[in-house]
Structures are given as C-alpha cells and as structure tokens.
Design a protein around this motif. Structure first.
Motif, PDB file in Angstrom:
ATOM      1  N   PHE A  58       0.837  -1.190   0.000  1.00  0.00           N
ATOM      2  CA  PHE A  58       0.000   0.000   0.000  1.00  0.00           C
ATOM      3  C   PHE A  58       0.879   1.249   0.000  1.00  0.00           C
ATOM      4  O   PHE A  58       1.969   1.261   0.552  1.00  0.00           O
ATOM      5  N   GLU A  59       0.363   2.299  -0.604  1.00  0.00           N
ATOM      6  CA  GLU A  59       1.070   3.574  -0.613  1.00  0.00           C
ATOM      7  C   GLU A  59       0.881   4.244   0.754  1.00  0.00           C
ATOM      8  O   GLU A  59      -0.106   3.990   1.445  1.00  0.00           O
ATOM      9  N   PRO A  60       1.811   5.125   1.139  1.00  0.00           N
ATOM     10  CA  PRO A  60       1.672   5.795   2.446  1.00  0.00           C
ATOM     11  C   PRO A  60       0.391   6.628   2.550  1.00  0.00           C
ATOM     12  O   PRO A  60      -0.230   6.690   3.599  1.00  0.00           O
ATOM     13  N   LYS A  61       0.014   7.268   1.450  1.00  0.00           N
ATOM     14  CA  LYS A  61      -1.217   8.061   1.420  1.00  0.00           C
ATOM     15  C   LYS A  61      -2.103   7.533   0.291  1.00  0.00           C
ATOM     16  O   LYS A  61      -1.631   7.303  -0.820  1.00  0.00           O
ATOM     17  N   MET A  62      -3.370   7.326   0.586  1.00  0.00           N
ATOM     18  CA  MET A  62      -4.308   6.752  -0.386  1.00  0.00           C
ATOM     19  C   MET A  62      -4.443   7.671  -1.600  1.00  0.00           C
ATOM     20  O   MET A  62      -4.592   8.876  -1.466  1.00  0.00           O
ATOM     21  N   SER A  63      -4.365   7.073  -2.772  1.00  0.00           N
ATOM     22  CA  SER A  63      -4.562   7.817  -4.014  1.00  0.00           C
ATOM     23  C   SER A  63      -5.796   7.263  -4.725  1.00  0.00           C
ATOM     24  O   SER A  63      -6.319   6.206  -4.368  1.00  0.00           O
ATOM     25  N   LYS A  64      -6.245   7.964  -5.734  1.00  0.00           N
ATOM     26  CA  LYS A  64      -7.423   7.528  -6.491  1.00  0.00           C
ATOM     27  C   LYS A  64      -7.147   6.189  -7.188  1.00  0.00           C
ATOM     28  O   LYS A  64      -7.992   5.307  -7.216  1.00  0.00           O
ATOM     29  N   ARG A  65      -5.942   6.062  -7.704  1.00  0.00           N
ATOM     30  CA  ARG A  65      -5.557   4.822  -8.381  1.00  0.00           C
ATOM     31  C   ARG A  65      -5.562   3.645  -7.410  1.00  0.00           C
ATOM     32  O   ARG A  65      -6.100   2.584  -7.703  1.00  0.00           O
ATOM     33  N   GLU A  66      -4.956   3.862  -6.241  1.00  0.00           N
ATOM     34  CA  GLU A  66      -4.894   2.777  -5.264  1.00  0.00           C
ATOM     35  C   GLU A  66      -6.285   2.418  -4.751  1.00  0.00           C
ATOM     36  O   GLU A  66      -6.621   1.241  -4.607  1.00  0.00           O
ATOM     37  N   PRO A 101      -7.988  -7.322  10.017  1.00  0.00           N
ATOM     38  CA  PRO A 101      -8.466  -5.974  10.374  1.00  0.00           C
ATOM     39  C   PRO A 101      -7.758  -4.880   9.568  1.00  0.00           C
ATOM     40  O   PRO A 101      -8.366  -3.862   9.228  1.00  0.00           O
ATOM     41  N   TYR A 102      -6.497  -5.094   9.249  1.00  0.00           N
ATOM     42  CA  TYR A 102      -5.754  -4.110   8.459  1.00  0.00           C
ATOM     43  C   TYR A 102      -6.336  -3.984   7.053  1.00  0.00           C
ATOM     44  O   TYR A 102      -6.542  -2.877   6.548  1.00  0.00           O
ATOM     45  N   LEU A 103      -6.617  -5.138   6.419  1.00  0.00           N
ATOM     46  CA  LEU A 103      -7.202  -5.090   5.072  1.00  0.00           C
ATOM     47  C   LEU A 103      -8.594  -4.467   5.104  1.00  0.00           C
ATOM     48  O   LEU A 103      -8.956  -3.705   4.199  1.00  0.00           O
ATOM     49  N   ALA A 104      -9.368  -4.777   6.132  1.00  0.00           N
ATOM     50  CA  ALA A 104     -10.702  -4.182   6.252  1.00  0.00           C
ATOM     51  C   ALA A 104     -10.596  -2.667   6.393  1.00  0.00           C
ATOM     52  O   ALA A 104     -11.391  -1.918   5.799  1.00  0.00           O
ATOM     53  N   ALA A 105      -9.609  -2.196   7.149  1.00  0.00           N
ATOM     54  CA  ALA A 105      -9.417  -0.752   7.305  1.00  0.00           C
ATOM     55  C   ALA A 105      -9.030  -0.113   5.976  1.00  0.00           C
ATOM     56  O   ALA A 105      -9.508   0.989   5.636  1.00  0.00           O
ATOM     57  N   LYS A 106      -8.165  -0.772   5.216  1.00  0.00           N
ATOM     58  CA  LYS A 106      -7.756  -0.228   3.915  1.00  0.00           C
ATOM     59  C   LYS A 106      -8.934  -0.222   2.931  1.00  0.00           C
ATOM     60  O   LYS A 106      -9.078   0.711   2.129  1.00  0.00           O
ATOM     61  N   ILE A 107      -9.783  -1.232   2.990  1.00  0.00           N
ATOM     62  CA  ILE A 107     -10.964  -1.283   2.120  1.00  0.00           C
ATOM     63  C   ILE A 107     -11.912  -0.139   2.463  1.00  0.00           C
ATOM     64  O   ILE A 107     -12.430   0.552   1.578  1.00  0.00           O
ATOM     65  N   ASN A 108     -12.128   0.075   3.763  1.00  0.00           N
ATOM     66  CA  ASN A 108     -12.991   1.177   4.184  1.00  0.00           C
ATOM     67  C   ASN A 108     -12.380   2.529   3.814  1.00  0.00           C
ATOM     68  O   ASN A 108     -13.091   3.449   3.395  1.00  0.00           O
TER      69      ASN A 108
END
Length: 118
Positions: A58-66, A101-108
C-alpha cells in the motif's frame, strides 16, 4: 467354492500381469515426465509482473488509483458501483469472518476516499 477360488486366482493373475507391464513401462514414463517438467514455464518475478494482481504494498497516502485498485472498480466509477464493490469485498474480508483488520481498514479507507472525490 471351487469357482470362487478360480475367480480369485484369475484376479491375482490379472493384477500380476498389469503390475509387470507397469514396471516395464516405468522408465519411459519417468523420462517423459522429466522432459515435460523441463518444458514447463518458469514462474519467476518477471512472469508475475504480468499477472492480473497488483504487485507491491500500500502507498503511504491513499490515491485515487490505489483506491480503485483495492475496490476493483474504475477510477471514474459511480457511487452505486463503489458501494456494491465495497460490500462485496468486505463480505469476503471482514474481521468477524476471519479477515484481516488491516485489510478491512484499507478497504474502508478506499471507499471513503472514492466517496469524497465524487
């Protein structure tokens, strides 16, 4: 009684002949198997680069692409499509069902990011 002994004897003879034929053909089968194994493609890092899965973390900050990659939608997807994709992927990865829980947080986070853009 005598017929069952004859049938058992014939059965053993068939098994013996089949085993002998199998043992005779074993060297040629082994050589063909090793030749086939040599001709199989290599699965190294280069072949994995062309796979349909996203390579890397994962990138440090969420982007539109990610966010669109996480949800499996296009970057210009509608809110309804984003909501449906989020629901589908959360059903598979929810921590209450054994997901991370980490993947769920990234999905949210990806869903929130995509909702805030629109």
């Amino acid at each position: 009684m005598a017929s069952s002994v004859i049938v058992a004897g014939l059965g053993l003879a068939v098994v013996g002949f089949a085993g002998r034929q199998l043992l005779r053909r074993m060297p040629s089968v082994a050589s063909k198997l090793s030749e086939t194994m040599k001709n199989l493609p290599n699965f190294d890092a280069e072949s994995m680069a062309n796979s349909k899965y996203y390579k890397g973390g994962f990138e440090p900050k969420m982007s539109k692409r990610e966010a669109s990659l996480i949800l499996g939608v296009s970057p210009s997807a509608s809110k309804l499509k984003i909501k449906d994709a989020h629901k589908k992927i959360m059903l598979l990865n929810h921590p209450d069902r054994g997901g991370s829980p980490y993947l769920a947080a990234k999905i949210n986070e990806a869903k929130d990011f995509m909702d805030n853009i629109k």
